[in-house]
Design a protein around this motif. Structure first.
Motif, PDB file in Angstrom:
ATOM      1  N   ALA A 143     -20.556 -70.651 134.103  1.00 25.20           N
ATOM      2  CA  ALA A 143     -21.096 -72.009 134.138  1.00 25.20           C
ATOM      3  C   ALA A 143     -21.778 -72.358 132.822  1.00 25.20           C
ATOM      4  CB  ALA A 143     -22.078 -72.142 135.300  1.00 25.20           C
ATOM      5  N   LEU A 144     -21.979 -71.361 131.970  1.00 28.98           N
ATOM      6  CA  LEU A 144     -22.578 -71.607 130.658  1.00 28.98           C
ATOM      7  C   LEU A 144     -21.493 -71.606 129.577  1.00 28.98           C
ATOM      8  CD1 LEU A 144     -25.785 -69.442 131.111  1.00 28.98           C
ATOM      9  CD2 LEU A 144     -25.723 -71.930 130.871  1.00 28.98           C
ATOM     10  N   ASN A 145     -20.309 -71.967 130.012  1.00 31.06           N
ATOM     11  CA  ASN A 145     -19.201 -72.109 129.066  1.00 31.06           C
ATOM     12  C   ASN A 145     -18.758 -70.787 128.446  1.00 31.06           C
ATOM     13  OD1 ASN A 145     -17.290 -73.655 127.705  1.00 31.06           O
ATOM     14  ND2 ASN A 145     -18.647 -74.004 125.932  1.00 31.06           N
ATOM     15  N   SER A 172     -30.944 -68.338 130.873  1.00 34.17           N
ATOM     16  CA  SER A 172     -30.174 -69.589 130.876  1.00 34.17           C
ATOM     17  C   SER A 172     -29.481 -69.904 132.208  1.00 34.17           C
ATOM     18  CB  SER A 172     -29.144 -69.578 129.743  1.00 34.17           C
ATOM     19  OG  SER A 172     -29.802 -69.478 128.506  1.00 34.17           O
ATOM     20  N   PRO A 173     -29.067 -68.888 133.026  1.00 31.78           N
ATOM     21  CA  PRO A 173     -28.441 -69.255 134.303  1.00 31.78           C
ATOM     22  C   PRO A 173     -29.336 -70.123 135.184  1.00 31.78           C
ATOM     23  CG  PRO A 173     -28.753 -66.842 134.141  1.00 31.78           C
ATOM     24  CD  PRO A 173     -28.974 -67.435 132.791  1.00 31.78           C
ATOM     25  N   PHE A 249     -24.403 -71.109 120.196  1.00 34.36           N
ATOM     26  CA  PHE A 249     -24.476 -70.626 121.576  1.00 34.36           C
ATOM     27  C   PHE A 249     -23.424 -71.418 122.332  1.00 34.36           C
ATOM     28  CE2 PHE A 249     -28.878 -70.136 120.037  1.00 34.36           C
ATOM     29  CZ  PHE A 249     -29.065 -68.775 120.279  1.00 34.36           C
ATOM     30  N   PRO A 250     -22.650 -70.786 123.198  1.00 38.04           N
ATOM     31  CA  PRO A 250     -21.571 -71.518 123.883  1.00 38.04           C
ATOM     32  C   PRO A 250     -22.095 -72.641 124.768  1.00 38.04           C
ATOM     33  CG  PRO A 250     -21.378 -69.141 124.229  1.00 38.04           C
ATOM     34  CD  PRO A 250     -22.695 -69.380 123.574  1.00 38.04           C
ATOM     35  N   MET A 286     -28.683 -78.681 121.919  1.00 43.65           N
ATOM     36  CA  MET A 286     -28.446 -79.754 122.890  1.00 43.65           C
ATOM     37  C   MET A 286     -27.449 -79.218 123.927  1.00 43.65           C
ATOM     38  SD  MET A 286     -30.408 -81.988 121.759  1.00 43.65           S
ATOM     39  CE  MET A 286     -30.039 -83.345 122.867  1.00 43.65           C
ATOM     40  N   ILE A 287     -27.759 -79.397 125.198  1.00 46.79           N
ATOM     41  CA  ILE A 287     -26.935 -78.804 126.268  1.00 46.79           C
ATOM     42  C   ILE A 287     -25.487 -79.278 126.130  1.00 46.79           C
ATOM     43  CG2 ILE A 287     -26.584 -78.652 128.768  1.00 46.79           C
ATOM     44  CD1 ILE A 287     -29.656 -78.889 129.057  1.00 46.79           C
ATOM     45  N   ASN A 288     -24.576 -78.325 126.125  1.00 50.08           N
ATOM     46  CA  ASN A 288     -23.153 -78.602 125.956  1.00 50.08           C
ATOM     47  C   ASN A 288     -22.633 -79.452 127.129  1.00 50.08           C
ATOM     48  OD1 ASN A 288     -20.264 -78.288 125.875  1.00 50.08           O
ATOM     49  ND2 ASN A 288     -20.588 -76.521 124.537  1.00 50.08           N
TER      50      ASN A 288
END
Ligand code: FA5
Length: 338
Positions: A143-145, A172-173, A249-250, A286-288
């Motif tokens: 879910a974090l790419n 991050s999760p 970061f992905p 910035m959140i992907n």
């Protein structure tokens, strides 16, 4: 037969009266009332007494037993009281003696620094959320790419529990878990333990991170800069400078690594900052939009920033500690300094 009981009674009375210690009385208790005692023996053989004598015999036996029991109790009580008196006489407590010093404990330095950081962010309107340390691969990576076989997974050395369950490698999760169950605006920090198969002077297998994120309409990189500047100034002092370096970061786009001016040499250059004048403190960006899609948000409508920092790293910078392993060696000489 009844005479036998009378003589037992007289003998017991005599012996109890003549005894001169608690021990002797206790021995007499065994002699008369113990498992193999005289009275117990008579009770056991009551069945052998002829039916016509049994009533009188039984009644007297009971009386003798109660008599002996009473005498023993009284005598024991007297000896115990005398013993207590003796003890009180000989062992006086000197209340003027100084007491033992019990040193007060205190919070672990990691907890102290974490509490301080949490205070700064809560004062800015962030609220605290927590997520599980045993995490699904989906939340920790996908879910974090970071789909399966994505090379970015190699950035973190993961402890796998099964193919789909991991010890979370970062906080991050929690971003995804919170976004999935809430609608913006969101202003959240998520502190907690994370795990990586990693160990040297700046890396340990269990450490703490604090994730922060803000999601709403029109959130920009300058909001991120503003929030982080307040945080750095509160924790490291207002003369500390910040530097944003492009990074990857992905789950953020664009991404940055944030450095602060060296807390030891104040930017002049020293061994701690390897003469660069700067120390890396956290990752952010910035959140992907892909993360928003995974969480069920419309990336056209919402934007947001996220950042993540290692708490031990912040503590190391704050206190000038050069070996992260010191935090968890339980050496009181080290811990007592905080
Ligand atoms: C991350 O873990 C990202 N999740 C941070 C992030 C969040 C970026 C949100 C963008 C947006 P990274 O792998 O760099 O990034 O770890 C962040 C911090 O954790 C590092 O700066 C470092 O201080 C600390 N850290 C990483 N590995 C260890 C380790 N083994 N021991 C102690 N601290 C560690």
């Amino acid at each position: 037969m009844l005479n036998d009981l009378h003589s037992i009674k007289d003998l017991a009375g005599d012996e109890i009266e003549k005894s001169d210690s608690l021990r002797q009385v206790q021995e007499l208790r065994i002699k008369y009332l113990g498992k193999k005692g005289i009275i117990t023996g008579r009770i056991k053989s009551l069945g052998a007494v002829s039916p016509e004598d049994r009533r009188n015999y039984g009644q007297l036996l009971n009386e003798v037993k109660t008599y002996i029991e009473d005498l023993l109790c009284r005598s024991e009580k007297t000896f115990k009281a005398a013993e207590l008196n003796r003890t009180l006489q000989t062992q006086r407590i000197d209340v003027t003696l100084p007491g033992y010093f019990i040193p007060p404990g205190h919070l672990h330095p990691t907890t102290q620094v974490l509490d301080e950081i949490v205070d700064v962010f809560t004062s800015l309107g962030f609220h605290v959320e927590e997520g599980p340390e045993v995490e699904l691969d989906f939340y920790n990576f996908e879910a974090l790419n970071m789909p399966k076989d994505h090379p970015a997974r190699d950035m973190q050395d993961t402890f796998y529990i099964t193919d789909d369950v991991v010890l979370r490698t970062h906080t991050s999760p929690v971003q995804v878990r919170i976004m999935k169950n809430n609608t913006p605006p969101l202003r959240v920090i998520a502190p907690g333990k994370v795990y990586r198969c990693d160990a040297d002077v700046t890396h340990i297998p269990m450490f703490h991170q604090l994730e922060g994120f803000m999601v709403d309409k029109h959130i920009t990189m300058s909001d991120l800069k503003g929030v982080l500047e307040v945080f750095i100034h509160k924790v490291f002092g207002t003369d500390t400078k910040l530097r944003f370096r492009p990074s990857f970061f992905p789950f953020t786009e664009p991404s940055a690594e944030i450095d602060i001016s060296c807390v030891i040499c104040r930017g002049a250059g020293c061994s701690v900052c390897k003469n660069t004048g700067w120390l890396e403190i956290l990752g952010a960006g910035m959140i992907n939009p892909r993360v928003f899609e995974m969480a069920g948000y419309d990336p056209e409508q919402y934007t947001g920033f996220a950042f993540g920092m290692g708490i031990e790293r912040v503590a190391m910078l704050k206190y000038g500690i050069d070996d992260i392993r010191l935090f968890y060696e339980n050496d009181k000489r080290f811990l007592e300094q905080f």
